[in-house]
Motif scaffolding. Structure first.
Motif, PDB file in Angstrom:
ATOM      1  N   GLY A 166       0.797  -1.222   0.000  1.00  0.00           N
ATOM      2  CA  GLY A 166       0.000   0.000   0.000  1.00  0.00           C
ATOM      3  C   GLY A 166       0.826   1.267   0.000  1.00  0.00           C
ATOM      4  N   THR A 167       2.149   1.130   0.057  1.00  0.00           N
ATOM      5  CA  THR A 167       3.026   2.311   0.054  1.00  0.00           C
ATOM      6  C   THR A 167       3.660   2.553  -1.307  1.00  0.00           C
ATOM      7  OG1 THR A 167       4.890   0.969   0.803  1.00  0.00           O
ATOM      8  CG2 THR A 167       3.603   2.104   2.500  1.00  0.00           C
ATOM      9  N   GLY A 168       3.412   1.648  -2.254  1.00  0.00           N
ATOM     10  CA  GLY A 168       4.103   1.750  -3.536  1.00  0.00           C
ATOM     11  C   GLY A 168       3.211   1.447  -4.718  1.00  0.00           C
ATOM     12  N   SER A 169       3.787   0.817  -5.728  1.00  0.00           N
ATOM     13  CA  SER A 169       3.129   0.708  -7.030  1.00  0.00           C
ATOM     14  C   SER A 169       2.495  -0.642  -7.324  1.00  0.00           C
ATOM     15  CB  SER A 169       4.146   1.020  -8.139  1.00  0.00           C
ATOM     16  OG  SER A 169       5.235   0.109  -8.078  1.00  0.00           O
ATOM     17  N   ASP A 182      -0.106  -3.774  -7.332  1.00  0.00           N
ATOM     18  CA  ASP A 182      -1.554  -3.963  -7.222  1.00  0.00           C
ATOM     19  C   ASP A 182      -1.793  -5.182  -6.331  1.00  0.00           C
ATOM     20  OD1 ASP A 182      -4.224  -4.663  -7.525  1.00  0.00           O
ATOM     21  OD2 ASP A 182      -4.283  -4.187  -9.665  1.00  0.00           O
ATOM     22  N   TRP A 183      -2.069  -4.915  -5.055  1.00  0.00           N
ATOM     23  CA  TRP A 183      -2.159  -6.017  -4.099  1.00  0.00           C
ATOM     24  C   TRP A 183      -3.407  -6.863  -4.275  1.00  0.00           C
ATOM     25  CZ3 TRP A 183       2.027  -7.707  -2.055  1.00  0.00           C
ATOM     26  CH2 TRP A 183       3.124  -6.833  -2.010  1.00  0.00           C
ATOM     27  N   ARG A 204      -5.199  -5.223   5.359  1.00  0.00           N
ATOM     28  CA  ARG A 204      -6.185  -4.677   4.437  1.00  0.00           C
ATOM     29  C   ARG A 204      -5.750  -4.901   2.986  1.00  0.00           C
ATOM     30  NH1 ARG A 204      -6.090  -0.074   6.390  1.00  0.00           N
ATOM     31  NH2 ARG A 204      -4.986   1.126   4.801  1.00  0.00           N
ATOM     32  N   MET A 205      -4.498  -4.674   2.698  1.00  0.00           N
ATOM     33  CA  MET A 205      -3.995  -4.839   1.332  1.00  0.00           C
ATOM     34  C   MET A 205      -3.977  -6.290   0.886  1.00  0.00           C
ATOM     35  SD  MET A 205      -3.237  -1.868  -0.036  1.00  0.00           S
ATOM     36  CE  MET A 205      -4.629  -1.141   0.807  1.00  0.00           C
ATOM     37  N   LEU A 206      -3.769  -7.197   1.843  1.00  0.00           N
ATOM     38  CA  LEU A 206      -3.640  -8.613   1.515  1.00  0.00           C
ATOM     39  C   LEU A 206      -4.945  -9.389   1.649  1.00  0.00           C
ATOM     40  CD1 LEU A 206      -0.206  -9.259   3.264  1.00  0.00           C
ATOM     41  CD2 LEU A 206      -0.622  -9.055   0.804  1.00  0.00           C
TER      42      LEU A 206
END
Length: 257
Positions: A212-215, A217-218, A253-255
């Protein structure tokens, strides 16, 4: 919606405010985690960590064979197998975690065929030790950004080596960040071969921080892992930019898929 992946904190880089790694295990447990991992063991408080694992019920997903020795240089093969044997013995009290093997650096003047054959021979000898002890070895491809002359910087090559050794106690560690640095198409390199992968690690591009801090697409990463049949843990091998409670919340959340 599938059940969320279990996540494993890399306590080498996380919960640093807690102090030594045994205290970091307790901090990870207090944060709601059940799994953790770290890197080299010889400079770590192994006995204290074993006590912390017993007290908390935490489980280690992985750590590194120590010292690191080349799998492609025949001159280092005996030391490499000895390192595997000693790591197995020293970390048995930590619950026989998976043991990570890196390849070492390319040998000047050696052909690709010789590199591959030497790697298979070294990994076969190491796998014999792992099979006898009931321990899983994880072969990890890295990247040329961090290690310009590292031999194993390809997921495909890593999987080819695992297949060639043909041991139930040797599998691949797939690191999303290393793979992304090398420009790999995750779905393409893992298609039909996920059964050879026993652990996955994550960090965002480009700076190896929390998802979530970079590029990256999780949603695509987790969907691809699910579609290919991965059901194991996901190691959070990143440098946190947030306080750990917030960092973990964001990673979860991202995963989520």
């Amino acid at each position: 919606m599938s059940a969320a992946y279990q996540i494993s904190s890399c306590i080498e880089w996380q919960f640093a405010e807690a102090g030594e790694l045994d205290a970091r295990l307790r901090a990870a447990k207090a944060a709601g985690l059940e799994l953790a991992e770290f890197h080299l063991w010889r400079d770590k408080p192994v006995d204290a960590m074993a006590q912390a694992l017993a007290e908390t019920g935490m489980r280690l997903t992985s750590l590194c064979v120590d010292p690191r020795r080349s799998i492609v240089d025949p001159a280092e093969r005996e030391e490499m197998v000895t390192a595997v044997r000693e790591t197995i013995a020293a970390t048995a009290i930590l619950g026989k975690p998976n043991l990570i093997v890196a390849s070492g650096f390319r040998v000047e003047g050696m052909s690709e065929e010789e590199h591959f054959a030497n790697a298979v021979a070294a990994l076969r000898a190491a796998a014999d030790e792992a099979e006898a002890a009931g321990v899983m070895l994880l072969l990890e491809p890295l990247n040329t950004q961090l290690f310009a002359t590292m031999y194993l910087v390809s997921t495909t090559l890593g999987l080819d080596l695992v297949e060639a050794v043909n041991s139930p106690n040797l599998r691949l560690l797939y690191d999303v960040w290393h793979s992304a640095v090398m420009g790999e198409d995750m779905a393409q390199v893992l298609k039909g071969r996920m059964h050879l992968v026993a652990h996955v690690q994550v960090a965002d591009m480009p700076d190896r921080n929390e998802p979530g801090t970079g590029s990256l697409d999780w949603a695509d990463v987790t969907r691809t892992l699910r579609d290919l049949g991965y059901a194991g843990a996901i190691g959070l091998e990143y440098f946190p930019t947030l306080p750990m409670e917030q960092s973990l919340e964001q990673s979860r959340r991202m995963l989520a898929d």
